[in-house]
Design a protein around this motif. Sequence first.
Motif, PDB file in Angstrom:
ATOM      1  N   GLY A  45       2.242  21.784   0.743  1.00  0.00           N
ATOM      2  CA  GLY A  45       1.302  21.099   1.637  1.00  0.00           C
ATOM      3  C   GLY A  45       1.145  19.627   1.290  1.00  0.00           C
ATOM      4  O   GLY A  45       0.056  19.078   1.399  1.00  0.00           O
ATOM      5  N   VAL A 103      -0.034  13.121  -9.341  1.00  0.00           N
ATOM      6  CA  VAL A 103       1.378  12.730  -9.453  1.00  0.00           C
ATOM      7  C   VAL A 103       1.620  11.573  -8.488  1.00  0.00           C
ATOM      8  O   VAL A 103       1.232  11.655  -7.319  1.00  0.00           O
ATOM      9  CB  VAL A 103       2.297  13.917  -9.080  1.00  0.00           C
ATOM     10  CG1 VAL A 103       3.765  13.492  -9.082  1.00  0.00           C
ATOM     11  CG2 VAL A 103       2.073  15.087 -10.029  1.00  0.00           C
ATOM     12  N   GLY A 104       2.258  10.512  -8.982  1.00  0.00           N
ATOM     13  CA  GLY A 104       2.585   9.412  -8.067  1.00  0.00           C
ATOM     14  C   GLY A 104       2.257   8.055  -8.629  1.00  0.00           C
ATOM     15  O   GLY A 104       1.933   7.913  -9.813  1.00  0.00           O
ATOM     16  N   GLN A 105       2.309   7.091  -7.744  1.00  0.00           N
ATOM     17  CA  GLN A 105       2.149   5.685  -8.115  1.00  0.00           C
ATOM     18  C   GLN A 105       0.877   5.420  -8.915  1.00  0.00           C
ATOM     19  O   GLN A 105       0.884   4.676  -9.880  1.00  0.00           O
ATOM     20  CB  GLN A 105       2.113   4.862  -6.824  1.00  0.00           C
ATOM     21  CG  GLN A 105       2.035   3.371  -7.023  1.00  0.00           C
ATOM     22  CD  GLN A 105       1.881   2.658  -5.683  1.00  0.00           C
ATOM     23  OE1 GLN A 105       2.179   3.211  -4.631  1.00  0.00           O
ATOM     24  NE2 GLN A 105       1.418   1.432  -5.713  1.00  0.00           N
ATOM     25  N   SER A 106      -0.253   6.035  -8.511  1.00  0.00           N
ATOM     26  CA  SER A 106      -1.479   5.780  -9.259  1.00  0.00           C
ATOM     27  C   SER A 106      -1.788   6.915 -10.227  1.00  0.00           C
ATOM     28  O   SER A 106      -2.841   6.930 -10.848  1.00  0.00           O
ATOM     29  CB  SER A 106      -2.656   5.524  -8.312  1.00  0.00           C
ATOM     30  OG  SER A 106      -2.595   6.369  -7.192  1.00  0.00           O
ATOM     31  N   ASP A 128       3.507  28.148   6.699  1.00  0.00           N
ATOM     32  CA  ASP A 128       2.144  28.043   6.185  1.00  0.00           C
ATOM     33  C   ASP A 128       2.155  28.440   4.708  1.00  0.00           C
ATOM     34  O   ASP A 128       2.553  29.567   4.373  1.00  0.00           O
ATOM     35  CB  ASP A 128       1.239  28.984   6.999  1.00  0.00           C
ATOM     36  CG  ASP A 128      -0.210  28.875   6.584  1.00  0.00           C
ATOM     37  OD1 ASP A 128      -0.488  28.350   5.480  1.00  0.00           O
ATOM     38  OD2 ASP A 128      -1.077  29.331   7.348  1.00  0.00           O
ATOM     39  N   LEU A 129       1.724  27.539   3.845  1.00  0.00           N
ATOM     40  CA  LEU A 129       1.788  27.838   2.411  1.00  0.00           C
ATOM     41  C   LEU A 129       0.924  29.040   2.050  1.00  0.00           C
ATOM     42  O   LEU A 129       1.184  29.717   1.047  1.00  0.00           O
ATOM     43  CB  LEU A 129       1.414  26.596   1.587  1.00  0.00           C
ATOM     44  CG  LEU A 129      -0.027  26.086   1.602  1.00  0.00           C
ATOM     45  CD1 LEU A 129      -0.869  26.688   0.490  1.00  0.00           C
ATOM     46  CD2 LEU A 129      -0.029  24.574   1.454  1.00  0.00           C
ATOM     47  N   GLY A 182       0.812  -1.217   0.000  1.00  0.00           N
ATOM     48  CA  GLY A 182       0.000   0.000   0.000  1.00  0.00           C
ATOM     49  C   GLY A 182       0.838   1.255   0.000  1.00  0.00           C
ATOM     50  O   GLY A 182       0.417   2.293   0.504  1.00  0.00           O
ATOM     51  N   GLY A 223      -1.052  19.680  -2.094  1.00  0.00           N
ATOM     52  CA  GLY A 223      -1.504  18.542  -1.295  1.00  0.00           C
ATOM     53  C   GLY A 223      -2.645  18.990  -0.391  1.00  0.00           C
ATOM     54  O   GLY A 223      -3.151  20.115  -0.518  1.00  0.00           O
ATOM     55  N   ARG A 224      -2.987  18.118   0.550  1.00  0.00           N
ATOM     56  CA  ARG A 224      -4.137  18.433   1.417  1.00  0.00           C
ATOM     57  C   ARG A 224      -3.908  19.699   2.233  1.00  0.00           C
ATOM     58  O   ARG A 224      -4.864  20.306   2.709  1.00  0.00           O
ATOM     59  CB  ARG A 224      -4.445  17.242   2.305  1.00  0.00           C
ATOM     60  CG  ARG A 224      -4.984  16.113   1.442  1.00  0.00           C
ATOM     61  CD  ARG A 224      -5.621  14.976   2.163  1.00  0.00           C
ATOM     62  NE  ARG A 224      -5.246  14.788   3.517  1.00  0.00           N
ATOM     63  CZ  ARG A 224      -6.077  14.323   4.451  1.00  0.00           C
ATOM     64  NH1 ARG A 224      -7.330  14.052   4.119  1.00  0.00           N
ATOM     65  NH2 ARG A 224      -5.661  14.128   5.665  1.00  0.00           N
ATOM     66  N   SER A 252       2.663  15.798   2.170  1.00  0.00           N
ATOM     67  CA  SER A 252       3.458  15.188   3.251  1.00  0.00           C
ATOM     68  C   SER A 252       4.692  14.457   2.737  1.00  0.00           C
ATOM     69  O   SER A 252       5.704  14.389   3.425  1.00  0.00           O
ATOM     70  CB  SER A 252       2.582  14.236   4.075  1.00  0.00           C
ATOM     71  OG  SER A 252       2.056  13.234   3.236  1.00  0.00           O
ATOM     72  N   ASN A 295       6.054  23.211   3.665  1.00  0.00           N
ATOM     73  CA  ASN A 295       5.219  22.414   4.567  1.00  0.00           C
ATOM     74  C   ASN A 295       5.302  23.003   5.978  1.00  0.00           C
ATOM     75  O   ASN A 295       6.365  23.447   6.418  1.00  0.00           O
ATOM     76  CB  ASN A 295       5.688  20.945   4.574  1.00  0.00           C
ATOM     77  CG  ASN A 295       4.609  20.016   5.100  1.00  0.00           C
ATOM     78  OD1 ASN A 295       4.157  20.167   6.244  1.00  0.00           O
ATOM     79  ND2 ASN A 295       4.185  19.077   4.276  1.00  0.00           N
ATOM     80  N   ALA A 296       4.158  22.993   6.659  1.00  0.00           N
ATOM     81  CA  ALA A 296       4.106  23.558   8.010  1.00  0.00           C
ATOM     82  C   ALA A 296       4.801  22.666   9.031  1.00  0.00           C
ATOM     83  O   ALA A 296       5.202  23.133  10.099  1.00  0.00           O
ATOM     84  CB  ALA A 296       2.640  23.759   8.406  1.00  0.00           C
ATOM     85  N   HIS A 334       3.534   9.083  -3.449  1.00  0.00           N
ATOM     86  CA  HIS A 334       3.658  10.380  -4.121  1.00  0.00           C
ATOM     87  C   HIS A 334       5.097  10.578  -4.607  1.00  0.00           C
ATOM     88  O   HIS A 334       5.326  10.956  -5.760  1.00  0.00           O
ATOM     89  CB  HIS A 334       3.258  11.533  -3.190  1.00  0.00           C
ATOM     90  CG  HIS A 334       3.289  12.851  -3.901  1.00  0.00           C
ATOM     91  ND1 HIS A 334       2.247  13.287  -4.686  1.00  0.00           N
ATOM     92  CD2 HIS A 334       4.255  13.796  -3.998  1.00  0.00           C
ATOM     93  CE1 HIS A 334       2.567  14.456  -5.226  1.00  0.00           C
ATOM     94  NE2 HIS A 334       3.783  14.784  -4.826  1.00  0.00           N
ATOM     95  N   SER A 336      -1.594  15.868  -5.203  1.00  0.00           N
ATOM     96  CA  SER A 336      -1.413  14.593  -4.500  1.00  0.00           C
ATOM     97  C   SER A 336      -2.742  13.847  -4.519  1.00  0.00           C
ATOM     98  O   SER A 336      -3.790  14.404  -4.827  1.00  0.00           O
ATOM     99  CB  SER A 336      -1.032  14.861  -3.044  1.00  0.00           C
ATOM    100  OG  SER A 336      -2.177  15.323  -2.353  1.00  0.00           O
ATOM    101  N   ARG A 337      -2.670  12.580  -4.150  1.00  0.00           N
ATOM    102  CA  ARG A 337      -3.896  11.780  -4.171  1.00  0.00           C
ATOM    103  C   ARG A 337      -4.888  12.235  -3.096  1.00  0.00           C
ATOM    104  O   ARG A 337      -6.093  12.124  -3.272  1.00  0.00           O
ATOM    105  CB  ARG A 337      -3.542  10.305  -3.991  1.00  0.00           C
ATOM    106  CG  ARG A 337      -4.738   9.439  -3.920  1.00  0.00           C
ATOM    107  CD  ARG A 337      -4.620   8.189  -4.709  1.00  0.00           C
ATOM    108  NE  ARG A 337      -5.583   7.250  -4.192  1.00  0.00           N
ATOM    109  CZ  ARG A 337      -5.438   5.950  -4.210  1.00  0.00           C
ATOM    110  NH1 ARG A 337      -4.344   5.414  -4.725  1.00  0.00           N
ATOM    111  NH2 ARG A 337      -6.360   5.161  -3.732  1.00  0.00           N
TER     112      ARG A 337
END
Length: 323
Positions: free
Chosen positions: A266, A250-253, A305-306, A133, A209-210, A268, A287-288, A273, A235-236
């Motif tokens: 933002g 962007v990333g594995q999937s 903070d972005l 995973g 990202g999130r 992780s 990233n914060a 990713h 990001s996913r």
Amino acid sequence: MRELWVYAELLDGQWSGVSLELLTQGRVLCGAGGLTLCAVVRGADVAQLDELYRFGAERVYLLQGAVESLLSTVVRAVERYRPEIFLLGATMSGRQLAPMVAARVGTGLTADCTGLELDGNTGLLLMSRPACGGQLMATIVCPDHRPQMATVRSGVFAAEPLMEYCAGEPVLVEGDDVAAPRMRRLRSVRTEAGEAVDLHAARLVVAGGRGVGGAEGFRLMEALATALDGVVGASRGTVDAGWISSSRLVGQSGKTISPELYVACGISGAIPHVVGMQSAGLVVAINADPTAPIFDVADIGLVGDLHEVVPEWLRQLRDEAVD
Ligand SMILES: Cc1cc2nc3c(=O)[nH]c(=O)nc-3n(C[C@H](O)[C@H](O)[C@H](O)COP(=O)(O)OP(=O)(O)OC[C@H]3O[C@@H](n4cnc5c(N)ncnc54)[C@H](O)[C@@H]3O)c2cc1C
């Protein structure tokens, strides 16, 4: 002669990017292992083969026969010429063909690899891909059966032609003629450029990202991407939340990309990713959380903070433009 095969595919009359990328990486593996680099193709004109030699193929196997006999023709070729290694792009057809060939010739297959190397001691192909995973990277070997087979996604390796190369005569591999083909092409559907962006071709990607906080947060990503003449990735976490289209993933999937500059805002830095962007030329992470794993792969890390850092960056870009 021990051979490394790359299955090369034509898409709208052009060699697919991943075919040329695999030939380029194939040259590296062949150099390390004393192997001969070969391309395996179907449905190409002899004139189109020149490009394969330009990317390093020393021999081309040209498969004959109807498309319906592709599997049996590839299997026949593998059984006759016994390659050491057989690489295919993780495209729609590569993903269908590779497991069927592996099953027929009785070997293993590592799908969706993000790294390929030769072991200096054993000469075995080390095939890396995320596992469990996405929690860890696994390196898989196929010690007892041949060929060692892998599919690889587009964008993992760079495609670089040779300045000097030698073209040769292709080796024709007989296929089966199918008396009554069961497949008929009704129509071809071309993908329209439309809204979709070509993340693979982008030299600069600003990915959210999130941490962007919601769909609205992507406006800020778009503003920075536009100011830097780049495109937006994601990001996913954000795609699953419905904040942005999956075409940006962007990333594995999603997509594996190698832009000159990748700005991760933002995000992780989870393994699934990172495997999609780790070959970027320069990685800037905002990233914060100072312990976020994205900083392990970043060349420049900005802790903050972005929503403060990105507007400040934009302000400075505007000031520079005025000066
Ligand atoms: C089989 C499988 C395949 C997967 N494929 C992919 C894939 O292709 N691509 C992918 O991305 N993921 C993929 N994932 C999911 C992956 O494991 C992570 O869950 C996902 O990448 C997390 O997204 P994120 O970094 O946006 O979110 P989070 O992990 O929640 O990280 C958000 C980050 O934002 C930071 N942050 C929060 N607020 C701010 C702020 N105001 N300013 C700055 N920073 C802030 C936080 O510190 C945190 O580090 C896959 C998972 C599995 C199981």
